[in-house]
Write an enzyme that holds these catalytic residues in place. Structure first.
Site, PDB file in Angstrom:
ATOM      1  CE  LYS A 180       5.927  14.458 -14.194  1.00 34.26           C
ATOM      2  NZ  LYS A 180       4.610  13.842 -13.919  1.00 34.26           N
ATOM      3  CD  GLU A 255      12.205   8.947   0.565  1.00 35.50           C
ATOM      4  OE1 GLU A 255      11.829   7.782   0.817  1.00 35.50           O
ATOM      5  OE2 GLU A 255      12.927   9.618   1.312  1.00 35.50           O
ATOM      6  CB  CYS A 289       6.071   2.899  -0.595  1.00 33.11           C
ATOM      7  SG  CYS A 289       6.055   4.492   0.186  1.00 33.11           S
ATOM      8  CD  GLU A 385       6.303  -0.909  -4.583  1.00 31.55           C
ATOM      9  OE1 GLU A 385       5.930  -0.101  -3.757  1.00 31.55           O
ATOM     10  OE2 GLU A 385       6.769  -0.574  -5.687  1.00 31.55           O
TER      11      GLU A 385
END
Ligand code: NAD
Length: 482
Positions: A180, A255, A289, A385
């Site tokens: 997905k 991850e 990332c 982040e």
């Protein structure tokens, strides 16, 4: 192929493009223009059930026992098809994810095919312990078997490449899958990758469904016939999946996010550092990332470094993906733009906006390259982040403090250290609590070496033989020789 009219995307289940059972769909927006470029399927529980049933049947009816050579040959055909469809993939990825066309061609398209080729090679090179008599009169050997139908969930920042990182090792080792893509960037996956995979692999081996984290993703990852879940996404989603997987004891590969520290010592070659940092922090609009987003600079060289970083950030070219020589395009969505702006709005008084700091006054979700100076360890911009074209600068007084600050966040994905002192570089490589430490460079990847984090950046590896091994289960077979 230019996207001149709205694409109507469908799920790919058992080798056929199909609409969701209840016909649900939603619009996909081009982040450079705000225009609708596609209508994407919104899958529900019944669509998930059908996709998983197809993956289960394909697993049981032969794919799991194909030879490594067959799997390798098909993966090589997939890599070739990605290159052959390169123009179309470039059009779609730049329209859907805001990728500058040339940057996508240079940095992602060939690389994606190369990574698939690596997994094709790895399919034929699995190794294990030597088969022999570890107990007198008994032979022991290892079987490496596929895990089963796997669920794979990808993020929006590198839609095609992340899909390749997931399906490559899974298929190399005989698993079938339901993948997905992220809801805001489903186009390259559902339009082109799904079609190519249906041409290259038998029906049901690869299945692709559109939809949101809930219900499509959550129903998929909790499905009892799914034996493993691989996610690239946020920490929150990773925790949710790990908890949900506990009930069925599914294998989980996560991850998650990153907040890469970039340690610049006073003996670093500053002229080499600041351009690389600006380039690798701002590439993909900082939506990476491993972006070089959190600079820790020795206080002795702070002023010179910030002046040079400011100049490099201001020179970074951004714009509509069709423009030449761009480093980056827009943020991925209105939501992401608002999120990045929110960090700036909440800046504490001690942080200085050296350059940038605001949305660009043009159509699309563009944010100016930004350098923030005076960050402190507890600041939100240090701990969270931002995932935008924003570089923070913080000073340190000595080597130990540099490592303390670098490790003092919940993330542990990637880091870099800049120094001309070899022994110091080696000390840093041991001290940094990160899945990757670059020395005098930042961001290059190779298929042969692993990519993956520690701490809340998750567990399990993408790329390399370590990723391939994640998708196998190890069986000990012991036979009497009598
Ligand atoms: P996200 O977690 O919101 O979404 C990622 C994917 O998970 C999407 O496909 C989403 O639909 C799906 N999802 C959400 N909730 C789910 C659920 N309950 N069950 C199953 N699937 C669910 O993250 P995002 O904002 O789309 O992606 C950006 C994040 O991904 C950032 O934090 C970034 O650091 C991370 N990321 C990590 C890597 C890496 O290699 N470590 C690479 C790229 C992005």
């Amino acid at each position: 192929m230019a996207i001149s009219e709205k694409l109507r995307l469908q799920n790919m289940i058992n080798g056929e493009f199909v609409d969701p059972v209840d016909g649900g769909s939603e619009e996909v927006i081009n982040p450079s223009t705000g225009e609708v470029i596609a209508q994407s399927p919104l899958s529900g529980a019944e669509d998930v059930n059908r996709a998983v049933a197809a993956a289960k049947a394909a697993f049981e009816n032969g794919w799991a026992t194909t030879t490594p050579r067959e799997r390798s040959d098909r993966l090589l055909a997939l890599a070739d098809a990605i290159i052959e469809n390169g123009d179309e993939l470039t059009d779609l990825e730049s329209a859907d994810a805001g990728k500058p066309r040339q940057a996508f061609i240079d940095e992602e398209l060939d690389t994606t095919a190369d990574h698939i080729r690596y997994f094709a090679t790895a399919a034929r090179n699995l190794e294990g312990k030597a088969a022999m008599e570890y107990l007198e009169g008994h032979t022991s050997f290892i079987r490496r078997e596929p895990v089963g139908p796997v669920a794979q969930i990808t993020p929006w920042n590198y839609p095609l490449m992340m899909a390749a990182w997931k399906l490559g090792p899974a298929l190399a080792t005989g698993n079938t899958l339901v993948l997905k893509p992220a809801e805001s960037t489903p186009v390259s996956t559902l339009h082109t990758l799904a079609r190519i995979c249906a041409e290259v692999f038998p029906p049901g081996v690869t299945n692709f469904i559109g939809g949101h984290g809930d219900p499509a993703g959550s129903t998929l990852v909790t499905h009892p016939d799914i034996k493993m879940v691989s996610l690239t996404g946020s920490i929150g989603t990773g925790k949710w999946i790990a908890k949900a997987a506990a009930d069925s004891l599914k294998r989980v590969h996560l991850e998650l996010g990153g907040k890469a520290p970039v340690i610049v010592f006073d003996d670093a070659d500053l002229d080499a550092v600041y351009e690389t940092i600006a380039g690798t922090a701002l590439f993909n609009a900082g939506q990476d990332c491993t972006a070089a987003c959190r600079v820790l600079v020795d206080e002795q060289v702070h002023d010179e470094f910030v002046a040079k970083l400011k100049a490099a950030a201001e020179e970074a070219k951004y714009g509509n993906p069709d423009e030449p020589d761009l480093l980056f395009g827009p943020l991925n969505s209105a939501r992401q733009l608002a999120s990045v702006q929110g960090f700036i709005d909440r800046l504490p008084a001690h942080v200085e906006i050296v350059t940038g700091g605001s949305r660009v006054d043009r159509v699309g979700y563009f944010f100016a390259p930004t350098v923030l100076d005076g960050a402190r360890q507890d600041d939100e911009i240090t701990q969270s982040e931002i995932f935008g074209p924003v570089i923070t600068v913080q000073t340190f007084a000595d080597e130990n403090q540099a490592y303390e600050y670098a490790n003092g966040v919940e993330f542990g994905l990637a880091s870099s250290v800049w120094t001309t002192d070899h022994a110091r570089a080696l000390r840093a490589s041991a001290a940094l609590d990160y899945g990757c430490v670059w020395i005098n460079t930042h961001i290059p990847l190779v298929a042969e070496f692993p990519h993956g984090g520690f701490k809340h950046s998750g567990y399990g590896k993408d790329l390399s033989i370590y990723a391939v091994e994640e998708y196998t289960r190890i069986k000990h077979v012991m036979s009497s020789m009598e």
